[in-house]
Design a protein around this motif. Sequence first.
Motif, PDB file in Angstrom:
ATOM      1  N   PHE A 152       0.820  -1.207   0.000  1.00  0.00           N
ATOM      2  CA  PHE A 152       0.000   0.000   0.000  1.00  0.00           C
ATOM      3  C   PHE A 152       0.857   1.261   0.000  1.00  0.00           C
ATOM      4  O   PHE A 152       0.337   2.368   0.005  1.00  0.00           O
ATOM      5  CB  PHE A 152      -0.928   0.013   1.223  1.00  0.00           C
ATOM      6  N   GLY A 153       2.175   1.063   0.027  1.00  0.00           N
ATOM      7  CA  GLY A 153       3.062   2.220   0.035  1.00  0.00           C
ATOM      8  C   GLY A 153       4.461   1.860  -0.414  1.00  0.00           C
ATOM      9  O   GLY A 153       4.938   0.742  -0.192  1.00  0.00           O
ATOM     10  N   ILE A 154       5.122   2.809  -1.067  1.00  0.00           N
ATOM     11  CA  ILE A 154       6.484   2.614  -1.573  1.00  0.00           C
ATOM     12  C   ILE A 154       7.364   3.744  -1.065  1.00  0.00           C
ATOM     13  O   ILE A 154       6.973   4.910  -1.107  1.00  0.00           O
ATOM     14  CB  ILE A 154       6.495   2.612  -3.119  1.00  0.00           C
ATOM     15  N   ARG A 155       8.544   3.395  -0.535  1.00  0.00           N
ATOM     16  CA  ARG A 155       9.518   4.404  -0.138  1.00  0.00           C
ATOM     17  C   ARG A 155      10.441   4.696  -1.305  1.00  0.00           C
ATOM     18  O   ARG A 155      10.724   3.821  -2.123  1.00  0.00           O
ATOM     19  CB  ARG A 155      10.356   3.911   1.043  1.00  0.00           C
ATOM     20  N   GLY A 156      10.936   5.926  -1.365  1.00  0.00           N
ATOM     21  CA  GLY A 156      11.856   6.254  -2.439  1.00  0.00           C
ATOM     22  C   GLY A 156      12.743   7.428  -2.098  1.00  0.00           C
ATOM     23  O   GLY A 156      12.323   8.341  -1.389  1.00  0.00           O
ATOM     24  N   TRP A 157      13.972   7.399  -2.589  1.00  0.00           N
ATOM     25  CA  TRP A 157      14.882   8.522  -2.389  1.00  0.00           C
ATOM     26  C   TRP A 157      15.929   8.500  -3.489  1.00  0.00           C
ATOM     27  O   TRP A 157      16.198   7.478  -4.116  1.00  0.00           O
ATOM     28  CB  TRP A 157      15.535   8.448  -1.013  1.00  0.00           C
ATOM     29  N   LYS A 158      16.513   9.681  -3.720  1.00  0.00           N
ATOM     30  CA  LYS A 158      17.577   9.795  -4.697  1.00  0.00           C
ATOM     31  C   LYS A 158      18.909   9.479  -4.024  1.00  0.00           C
ATOM     32  O   LYS A 158      19.193   9.964  -2.938  1.00  0.00           O
ATOM     33  CB  LYS A 158      17.631  11.205  -5.281  1.00  0.00           C
ATOM     34  N   ALA A 159      19.717   8.677  -4.702  1.00  0.00           N
ATOM     35  CA  ALA A 159      21.030   8.320  -4.167  1.00  0.00           C
ATOM     36  C   ALA A 159      22.109   8.672  -5.195  1.00  0.00           C
ATOM     37  O   ALA A 159      21.948   8.385  -6.386  1.00  0.00           O
ATOM     38  CB  ALA A 159      21.088   6.825  -3.854  1.00  0.00           C
ATOM     39  N   ASN A 160      23.169   9.313  -4.728  1.00  0.00           N
ATOM     40  CA  ASN A 160      24.313   9.544  -5.611  1.00  0.00           C
ATOM     41  C   ASN A 160      24.954   8.209  -5.965  1.00  0.00           C
ATOM     42  O   ASN A 160      24.939   7.258  -5.175  1.00  0.00           O
ATOM     43  CB  ASN A 160      25.353  10.431  -4.939  1.00  0.00           C
ATOM     44  N   ARG A 161      25.526   8.146  -7.139  1.00  0.00           N
ATOM     45  CA  ARG A 161      26.237   6.926  -7.527  1.00  0.00           C
ATOM     46  C   ARG A 161      27.470   7.296  -8.339  1.00  0.00           C
ATOM     47  O   ARG A 161      27.537   8.348  -8.970  1.00  0.00           O
ATOM     48  CB  ARG A 161      25.333   5.983  -8.331  1.00  0.00           C
TER      49      ARG A 161
END
Length: 389
Positions: free
Chosen positions: A310-319
């Motif tokens: 019912f929910g998704i976590r997300g974040w931007k990560a440097n690579r």
Amino acid sequence: MSRRVLYFDCFSGVSGDMIIGALVDLGVPVDLLQKGWEAVGGKGRVEVLEVSRRGIRGKKVKVELPHVHYEPVQMKKLIQEAPIPQRAKDVALKALGLLEEAEKEVHGISEGFHELGDPDTLFDLLCAGLALDYLSPDEVYCSPLPLSRGEVRCEHGPLPLPAPATLALLKGVPVYPLRSSIENVTPTGVALLRAVVNGFREFPEMVVEAVGYGAGDLDPPEVPNLLRAVWGKATEVEDYIWVLEADLDDVNPEFLPYLEQRLREAGVRDVGVYPLRMKKGRLGCTVRCLVEAPFKDGVIEVFFEESTTFGIRGWKANRWVLDREIEEVLTPYGAVKVKVGRLGGRLMGFSPEHESCKALAQSAKRPLKEIYAEAIKAFLESRGGSQDR
């Protein structure tokens, strides 16, 4: 560190043969197309002509085609069974599926292919897939498409331009008018673009390294009938990727492999499933994806469709990634592609490409591990036995 970028500048339009010509002009060897065409039973020699359109040179790829008609299922079978790289098959089959959907939408029922059943459609899909696999860009973008007005004659009689099948394929694609009366945007051209591009936009930020020109059949007075393929490196100062994940404790384990497959088809760079102990002592798992920004929304939609979350976590990560290129080495059983990684020009690592090794193992009837070992040996021998080159 930089990603390889391919940009299709469709200032006068796009067709399958224009795409192939532009990629050949960038350096795709014609022998590759010849072998691919022969792999599906094609006859005739593939030729590359140097032509001029309104004073600008470009490449025109031609082949003598038989007078036969293919239905979609026949083309699909030929592509699936051809001994060609999987990425080339994926591009060709995805474009073929889009063409079939457009034909069904226009005619209301499944009538099969009309003009699209000619051998040149199979040739364009196959050779474009092979050329894109050879170049292996990390990102592909395309300009908005110019649309001409007029009519084109086909099996059903005169039809308005853009052709109905073309217009069906253009849903979601930015377009603008062009003062021309020729069919400058074809169904096959649009299907191939939709099968490979990350997005339709103006020029991306990039360092231009090469430009290829692919020519159409006609030379109208209004605009040079050419497609530009621009090759280079992305110039972003910082590289990042989206991390998307969800914890699942009520999903049928049999659904997980299919969820992974759908996520990969939606464009994720990688997906992993990790065991997890959740609340109330329940055993579950975390499904985590790495995805480029242009694919994020589509991946989220698939995540919700195919999982129970019912929910998704997300974040931007440097690579930080190595500069990558594909080299070919010769083993006792045939050629194998090897992925090579460099940092500032220095070789940091290499790895035989799995699909290339697998195809050779099957054709040579040798164990896959033996093909891998021979590829590694051939790569090191080509550098005098050292990786540090």
